[in-house]
Write a protein that holds these residues in place. Structure first.
Motif, mmCIF file in Angstrom:
data_model
loop_
_atom_site.group_PDB
_atom_site.id
_atom_site.type_symbol
_atom_site.label_atom_id
_atom_site.label_comp_id
_atom_site.label_asym_id
_atom_site.label_seq_id
_atom_site.Cartn_x
_atom_site.Cartn_y
_atom_site.Cartn_z
ATOM 1 N N VAL A 137 73.528 -60.871 -45.561
ATOM 2 C CA VAL A 137 72.186 -60.816 -44.982
ATOM 3 C C VAL A 137 71.165 -60.678 -46.104
ATOM 4 N N ASN A 138 70.103 -61.457 -46.041
ATOM 5 C CA ASN A 138 69.022 -61.362 -47.029
ATOM 6 C C ASN A 138 68.577 -59.908 -47.164
ATOM 7 N N LEU A 139 68.494 -59.422 -48.397
ATOM 8 C CA LEU A 139 68.231 -57.996 -48.621
ATOM 9 C C LEU A 139 66.859 -57.577 -48.105
ATOM 10 N N GLU A 140 65.845 -58.427 -48.276
ATOM 11 C CA GLU A 140 64.518 -58.076 -47.792
ATOM 12 C C GLU A 140 64.494 -58.001 -46.265
ATOM 13 N N ASP A 141 65.196 -58.937 -45.614
ATOM 14 C CA ASP A 141 65.293 -58.877 -44.151
ATOM 15 C C ASP A 141 66.017 -57.607 -43.704
ATOM 16 N N CYS A 142 67.062 -57.260 -44.448
ATOM 17 C CA CYS A 142 67.828 -56.052 -44.137
ATOM 18 C C CYS A 142 66.943 -54.813 -44.258
ATOM 19 N N LYS B 2 74.722 -65.008 -52.692
ATOM 20 C CA LYS B 2 73.792 -65.842 -51.943
ATOM 21 C C LYS B 2 73.745 -65.458 -50.465
ATOM 22 N N ASP B 3 72.540 -65.516 -49.906
ATOM 23 C CA ASP B 3 72.366 -65.244 -48.473
ATOM 24 C C ASP B 3 73.241 -66.185 -47.656
ATOM 25 N N GLN B 4 73.800 -65.655 -46.582
ATOM 26 C CA GLN B 4 74.650 -66.389 -45.649
ATOM 27 C C GLN B 4 76.023 -66.749 -46.211
ATOM 28 N N SER B 5 76.324 -66.308 -47.435
ATOM 29 C CA SER B 5 77.685 -66.501 -47.961
ATOM 30 C C SER B 5 78.665 -65.828 -47.027
ATOM 31 N N THR C 109 74.118 -61.544 -57.852
ATOM 32 C CA THR C 109 73.467 -61.562 -56.546
ATOM 33 C C THR C 109 74.229 -62.552 -55.675
#
Length: 257
Positions: free
Chosen positions: A170-175, A139-142, A137
């Motif tokens: 981008v965070n997957l849930e936000d996407c 990391k978000d914002q990588s 996974t």
């Protein structure tokens, strides 16, 4: 001639896709130096560029499964400038190895291997890129990179030189929430990066390029919304390579599909 063929093929693909846009046409990117991204492959149909791809060993290139509709006949390795292709040394005919359960972009599994007709000539201009060793996974914002040949803006021109851009994960849930207002659920096994919230990413046309994080190919360019490429209204979507490692490793071991 090559630009005309490229545009014709892109239009054909867009008519088929409807609301989706495919490709690693780089928005607000920069030219890639010749000594970097030596794994990049131009997936071609009858001598015209139709999709991106990337070399993972001497025998196989990874690209997007939806590129099969454009009848890929060869890949070009070893040049970032598609006006400078030595067909005798840089062009390799290919056999397509589409992921078995792929149906269409909207249902996911948008990944394909291309078996080269002969071993790639590795050297100063051609090198494979490593894949993740296990399921990961990011990391978000990588900060990751995506590269390709193609349009540089909505309705723009086709380019011959490889371009790249840095995009945030981008965070997957936000996407999923952003896309949920447009098409419902995203397919399984995807990564989102760039697009929404930035002015960088990819646009329609030449998919299959790699999303590269920490020196490894973690995603395959899959789709975005075709109506807004310069400032996408939703994140760009990539196939999550780590979810397909067992299938990839099996084919590499067999050296066939």
């Amino acid at each position: 001639m090559m630009h005309a063929l490229h545009r014709s093929l892109l239009l054909h693909l867009l008519m088929y896709l409807g609301p989706y846009a495919l490709g690693s046409e780089i928005i607000n990117g920069r030219k890639v130096p010749e000594n970097l991204m030596l794994y990049m492959a131009s997936v071609q149909s009858n001598g015209g560029h139709v999709c991106g791809g990337f070399l993972i060993n001497e025998h196989f290139v990874v690209t997007a499964a939806h590129c099969e509709r454009l009848n890929p006949t060869s890949v070009v390795l070893g040049t970032h400038n598609l006006q400078k292709v030595d067909n005798n040394t840089m062009r390799y005919r290919v056999k397509t190895c589409k992921f078995p359960s792929y149906v269409n972009v909207g249902k996911g599994d948008d990944i394909m291997l291309l078996k080269l007709s002969r071993k790639a000539r590795l050297g100063k201009k051609v090198q494979p890129i490593p894949l993740p060793n296990t399921e990961i996974t990011v990391k978000d914002q990588s900060k990751c990179r995506v590269a390709g040949w193609g349009l540089t803006r909505t309705g723009g021109k086709v380019v011959d030189g490889l371009e790249e851009v840095v995009v945030p994960i981008v965070n997957l849930e936000d996407c999923k929430k952003k896309w949920g207002h447009i098409r419902g659920n995203l397919p399984a096994n995807v990564i989102c990066a760039g697009g929404y919230g930035t002015d960088k990413g990819f646009c329609q046309g030449d998919s299959g390029g790699p999303l590269v994080c920490s020196g490894k190919a973690v995603g395959v360019v899959s789709f975005n919304m075709r109506k807004n490429c310069d400032y996408p209204n939703v994140p760009n979507v990539y196939t999550n390579i780590s979810k397909y490692l067992p299938w990839i490793k099996k084919i590499l071991k067999q050296n066939n599909c």
